[in-house]
Write a protein that holds these residues in place. Structure first.
Motif, PDB file in Angstrom:
ATOM      1  N   THR A   5       0.848  -1.183   0.000  1.00  0.00           N
ATOM      2  CA  THR A   5       0.000   0.000   0.000  1.00  0.00           C
ATOM      3  C   THR A   5       0.884   1.234   0.000  1.00  0.00           C
ATOM      4  OG1 THR A   5      -1.647  -1.246   1.231  1.00  0.00           O
ATOM      5  CG2 THR A   5      -1.928   1.143   1.145  1.00  0.00           C
ATOM      6  N   ILE A   6       0.806   1.975  -1.105  1.00  0.00           N
ATOM      7  CA  ILE A   6       1.647   3.156  -1.296  1.00  0.00           C
ATOM      8  C   ILE A   6       0.749   4.380  -1.367  1.00  0.00           C
ATOM      9  CG2 ILE A   6       3.356   4.258  -2.802  1.00  0.00           C
ATOM     10  CD1 ILE A   6       3.948   1.359  -3.898  1.00  0.00           C
ATOM     11  N   ALA A  34      -0.246  -4.014  -5.932  1.00  0.00           N
ATOM     12  CA  ALA A  34      -0.055  -2.806  -5.144  1.00  0.00           C
ATOM     13  C   ALA A  34      -1.322  -1.973  -5.122  1.00  0.00           C
ATOM     14  CB  ALA A  34       1.101  -1.987  -5.713  1.00  0.00           C
ATOM     15  N   ASP A  35      -1.547  -1.352  -3.987  1.00  0.00           N
ATOM     16  CA  ASP A  35      -2.642  -0.399  -3.848  1.00  0.00           C
ATOM     17  C   ASP A  35      -1.950   0.959  -3.786  1.00  0.00           C
ATOM     18  OD1 ASP A  35      -4.927   1.007  -3.287  1.00  0.00           O
ATOM     19  OD2 ASP A  35      -5.133   0.280  -1.240  1.00  0.00           O
ATOM     20  N   ILE A  36      -2.002   1.695  -4.888  1.00  0.00           N
ATOM     21  CA  ILE A  36      -1.313   2.979  -4.978  1.00  0.00           C
ATOM     22  C   ILE A  36      -2.380   4.056  -5.133  1.00  0.00           C
ATOM     23  CG2 ILE A  36       0.438   4.323  -6.220  1.00  0.00           C
ATOM     24  CD1 ILE A  36       1.408   1.594  -7.428  1.00  0.00           C
ATOM     25  N   LEU A  56       4.605   6.222   2.800  1.00  0.00           N
ATOM     26  CA  LEU A  56       3.950   7.503   2.572  1.00  0.00           C
ATOM     27  C   LEU A  56       4.922   8.370   1.776  1.00  0.00           C
ATOM     28  CD1 LEU A  56       1.384   8.976   3.542  1.00  0.00           C
ATOM     29  CD2 LEU A  56       2.641   9.685   5.552  1.00  0.00           C
ATOM     30  N   LEU A  57       4.556   8.705   0.545  1.00  0.00           N
ATOM     31  CA  LEU A  57       5.415   9.544  -0.291  1.00  0.00           C
ATOM     32  C   LEU A  57       4.786  10.916  -0.438  1.00  0.00           C
ATOM     33  CD1 LEU A  57       6.377   7.020  -3.132  1.00  0.00           C
ATOM     34  CD2 LEU A  57       7.699   7.638  -1.113  1.00  0.00           C
ATOM     35  N   VAL A  96       9.638   6.277  -9.197  1.00  0.00           N
ATOM     36  CA  VAL A  96       8.964   6.526  -7.922  1.00  0.00           C
ATOM     37  C   VAL A  96       8.522   5.196  -7.307  1.00  0.00           C
ATOM     38  CG1 VAL A  96       7.077   7.740  -6.753  1.00  0.00           C
ATOM     39  CG2 VAL A  96       8.297   8.861  -8.624  1.00  0.00           C
ATOM     40  N   LEU A  97       8.091   4.254  -8.141  1.00  0.00           N
ATOM     41  CA  LEU A  97       7.734   2.923  -7.647  1.00  0.00           C
ATOM     42  C   LEU A  97       8.966   2.237  -7.062  1.00  0.00           C
ATOM     43  CD1 LEU A  97       5.554   0.731  -7.311  1.00  0.00           C
ATOM     44  CD2 LEU A  97       6.220  -0.129  -9.562  1.00  0.00           C
TER      45      LEU A  97
END
Length: 108
Positions: A5-6, A34-36, A56-57, A96-97
């Motif tokens: 989770t991003i 992934a949950d982005i 957390l980005l 970024v990923l």
């Protein structure tokens, strides 16, 4: 592989949504679950509670909030980092990923 989770946080949630779709494409190309998602800074607190992200980005425009988010999630082991300005500006979902994956692996 467990779902990753991003969560991306930006000023209004708009510019980051394009980056999210590029990150989702990059994750899908790798066969990664992934949950982005992106939220505005004002929605971030409640979203952290509901979604419990792995990482957390922060968009460069909200970098000044890094320490307050880091304090809020310190007890949860959630990494809080600012997205590289060049990668953000270029909407480089791959990079970024990669950055998010690197941060998540720190905590495993």
């Amino acid at each position: 592989m467990a779902e990753n989770t991003i969560m991306l946080v930006c000023a209004a949630g708009m510019s980051t949504s394009l980056l999210v779709s590029k990150m989702e494409k990059a994750a899908a190309a790798r066969g990664m679950e992934a949950d982005i998602f992106a939220v505005s800074a004002s929605e971030a607190d409640s979203t952290i509670e509901n979604k419990n992200p792995d990482v957390l980005l922060l968009g460069p425009q909200v970098r000044f909030m890094q320490s307050q988010f880091a304090k809020k999630v310190a007890d949860r082991g959630i990494e809080v980092e600012v997205i590289n300005m060049q990668d953000y500006g270029m909407m480089n979902g791959e990079k970024v990923l990669d950055f998010a994956i690197e941060l998540m692996q720190k905590n495993k």
